[in-house]
Design a protein around this motif. Structure first.
Motif, PDB file in Angstrom:
ATOM      1  N   PHE A 328       0.831  -1.207   0.000  1.00  0.00           N
ATOM      2  CA  PHE A 328       0.000   0.000   0.000  1.00  0.00           C
ATOM      3  C   PHE A 328       0.865   1.257   0.000  1.00  0.00           C
ATOM      4  CE2 PHE A 328      -1.906   3.460   2.482  1.00  0.00           C
ATOM      5  CZ  PHE A 328      -2.967   3.776   1.642  1.00  0.00           C
ATOM      6  N   LEU A 329       1.895   1.278   0.833  1.00  0.00           N
ATOM      7  CA  LEU A 329       2.786   2.436   0.863  1.00  0.00           C
ATOM      8  C   LEU A 329       3.456   2.638  -0.493  1.00  0.00           C
ATOM      9  CD1 LEU A 329       4.447   2.001   4.382  1.00  0.00           C
ATOM     10  CD2 LEU A 329       2.730   3.696   3.716  1.00  0.00           C
ATOM     11  N   THR A 330       3.793   1.531  -1.155  1.00  0.00           N
ATOM     12  CA  THR A 330       4.408   1.624  -2.485  1.00  0.00           C
ATOM     13  C   THR A 330       3.409   2.135  -3.516  1.00  0.00           C
ATOM     14  OG1 THR A 330       5.902  -0.217  -1.976  1.00  0.00           O
ATOM     15  CG2 THR A 330       5.574   0.335  -4.299  1.00  0.00           C
ATOM     16  N   GLY A 331       2.225   1.522  -3.537  1.00  0.00           N
ATOM     17  CA  GLY A 331       1.258   1.819  -4.584  1.00  0.00           C
ATOM     18  C   GLY A 331       0.527   3.139  -4.421  1.00  0.00           C
ATOM     19  N   PHE A 332       0.330   3.572  -3.183  1.00  0.00           N
ATOM     20  CA  PHE A 332      -0.443   4.797  -2.961  1.00  0.00           C
ATOM     21  C   PHE A 332       0.438   5.964  -2.535  1.00  0.00           C
ATOM     22  CE2 PHE A 332      -3.282   7.704  -0.689  1.00  0.00           C
ATOM     23  CZ  PHE A 332      -4.309   7.829  -1.602  1.00  0.00           C
ATOM     24  N   VAL A 333       1.114   5.812  -1.426  1.00  0.00           N
ATOM     25  CA  VAL A 333       1.888   6.935  -0.876  1.00  0.00           C
ATOM     26  C   VAL A 333       3.059   7.284  -1.787  1.00  0.00           C
ATOM     27  CG1 VAL A 333       3.192   7.788   1.096  1.00  0.00           C
ATOM     28  CG2 VAL A 333       1.194   6.325   1.467  1.00  0.00           C
ATOM     29  N   LEU A 334       3.858   6.281  -2.153  1.00  0.00           N
ATOM     30  CA  LEU A 334       5.024   6.551  -2.996  1.00  0.00           C
ATOM     31  C   LEU A 334       4.605   7.036  -4.381  1.00  0.00           C
ATOM     32  CD1 LEU A 334       8.073   6.566  -3.198  1.00  0.00           C
ATOM     33  CD2 LEU A 334       8.005   4.157  -3.869  1.00  0.00           C
ATOM     34  N   SER A 335       3.538   6.466  -4.922  1.00  0.00           N
ATOM     35  CA  SER A 335       3.043   6.926  -6.233  1.00  0.00           C
ATOM     36  C   SER A 335       2.651   8.392  -6.174  1.00  0.00           C
ATOM     37  CB  SER A 335       1.835   6.081  -6.669  1.00  0.00           C
ATOM     38  OG  SER A 335       2.212   4.756  -6.914  1.00  0.00           O
ATOM     39  N   TRP A 336       1.941   8.768  -5.133  1.00  0.00           N
ATOM     40  CA  TRP A 336       1.531  10.164  -4.969  1.00  0.00           C
ATOM     41  C   TRP A 336       2.738  11.087  -4.859  1.00  0.00           C
ATOM     42  CZ3 TRP A 336       0.855  12.614   0.298  1.00  0.00           C
ATOM     43  CH2 TRP A 336       0.537  13.975   0.173  1.00  0.00           C
TER      44      TRP A 336
END
Length: 355
Positions: A328-336
């Motif tokens: 989730f941190l990769t796909g959402f936070v890092l993407s953002w």
């Protein structure tokens, strides 16, 4: 990136929630593949969550389509002006990120052969990876079907806009009633509708629905309590049905255009539309939500490949909670964060997917 004063905040909040749903759905899908659920593990906590998430979070794409209709239909624009503005805004980021991830897949496979994304490193092999990425066939690129769908929506939208500008809301209800029939047959009961109604089949029904929900004054679509009912009852029904068929289909998935998923999406749209709580959100939180909304298309284009690469390189196998948090941190936070930073660069802002 954009003039915040012209934005409608509940639309931004909906778009931010939509991309959150999309990412959570894909994180859930990756973990489902990793954990290989069977008749026994499906009754664990992680199995329960997977079953819920695989259906509820499908509303993400539906919400994106509804927002397109709410924002773009019923306005004064000509076909040439609309297409010349909208098409490049989705094509440029799509091609740009396809090229970026082609390089990433090739580089990862070259330096870490165990990931096995690419077998051939010649010019033709690299071009084949790029083409397969565009065609949603390369590793991690299956989610790019969204681009091709939105391209079709934009090409069709001028026809619908001309009609909607001169139509009463009651006439939209006629269209939506027929569209609901197609969703009941083709995407809920999975039976071909005996009456050929292909013009009414999703996703354009959701686009028209978004416009209708924005402007309708019917009480059923302007009540927070009814919105919660529209969210909760279908969600419970989908979860219950999924466990009813668990013996024959592990992790049963409803189609994103099935009537139950659509009702949940309607409930969420109307809840955000009527919510007074959104007005009391601190300014700093509103800024974050608006930023996520602005970056949402770029986030959509990069999150799946990033999740896949991290999953393959780290060989995740800690436990459900830790693996879920990492993805989730990769796909959402890092993407953002990536899209947000790149959007500060004037040369790149039109290629990365911000609006």
């Amino acid at each position: 990136m954009t003039n915040a004063s012209k934005r409608i905040f509940y639309f931004d909040a909906l778009r931010a929630f939509a991309i959150l749903c999309v990412v959570l759905l894909h994180v859930t899908g990756h973990l489902g593949e990793m954990m290989s659920y069977d008749i026994h593990t499906i009754y664990s906590f992680s199995g329960f969550y997977e079953t819920f998430a695989n259906n509820f979070f499908r509303i993400g794409v539906d919400l994106f389509l509804m927002l397109s209709g709410a924002l773009l239909l019923g306005r004064d624009w000509d076909i040439k002006g609309f297409l010349s503005k909208r098409i490049p805004r989705i094509v440029k980021p799509f091609v740009f990120w396809s090229a970026v991830f082609t390089v990433l897949l090739v580089a990862a496979s070259y330096f870490i052969p165990s990931v096995g994304f690419v077998k051939s490193f010649g010019i033709m092999g690299i071009l084949r990876v790029f083409w397969n990425t565009l065609m949603c066939k390369a590793p991690g690129s299956a989610v790019y079907w969204f681009f091709w769908m939105m391209l079709g929506v934009y090409l069709t939208m001028p026809i619908f806009n001309k009609w909607i500008k001169h139509a009463e809301l009651s006439e939209l209800e006629y269209f939506l009633a027929i569209w609901v029939i197609t969703t009941l047959f083709d995407y809920t009961l999975m039976i071909e509708c005996p009456v050929k109604l292909s013009y009414f089949i999703s996703p354009m029904g959701l686009v028209v629905l978004g416009y209708y929900l924005r402007y309708t004054e019917r009480k059923v679509f302007n009540s927070r309590w009814i919105s919660w009912i529209l969210i909760l009852l279908p969600s419970i029904a989908m979860l219950a049905y999924s466990y009813m068929v668990v013996g024959t289909s592990i992790l049963f998935e409803f189609h994103r255009y099935s009537i139950l998923v659509i009702i949940v999406a309607i409930g969420v749209f109307c809840l955000f539309k009527t919510s007074t709580a959104l007005n009391s959100i601190p300014k700093s939180a509103k800024g974050i939500i608006t930023s996520i909304s602005i970056c949402s298309y770029g986030m959509y284009l990069i999150h799946s490949q990033m999740i896949m690469v991290v999953r393959k390189i780290l060989h995740l196998s800690f436990n459900f909670t830790i693996d879920y948090l990492i993805l989730f941190l990769t796909g959402f936070v890092l993407s953002w964060i990536i899209i947000y930073i790149l959007a500060k660069m004037p040369i790149l802002d039109e290629f990365i997917g911000v609006k």
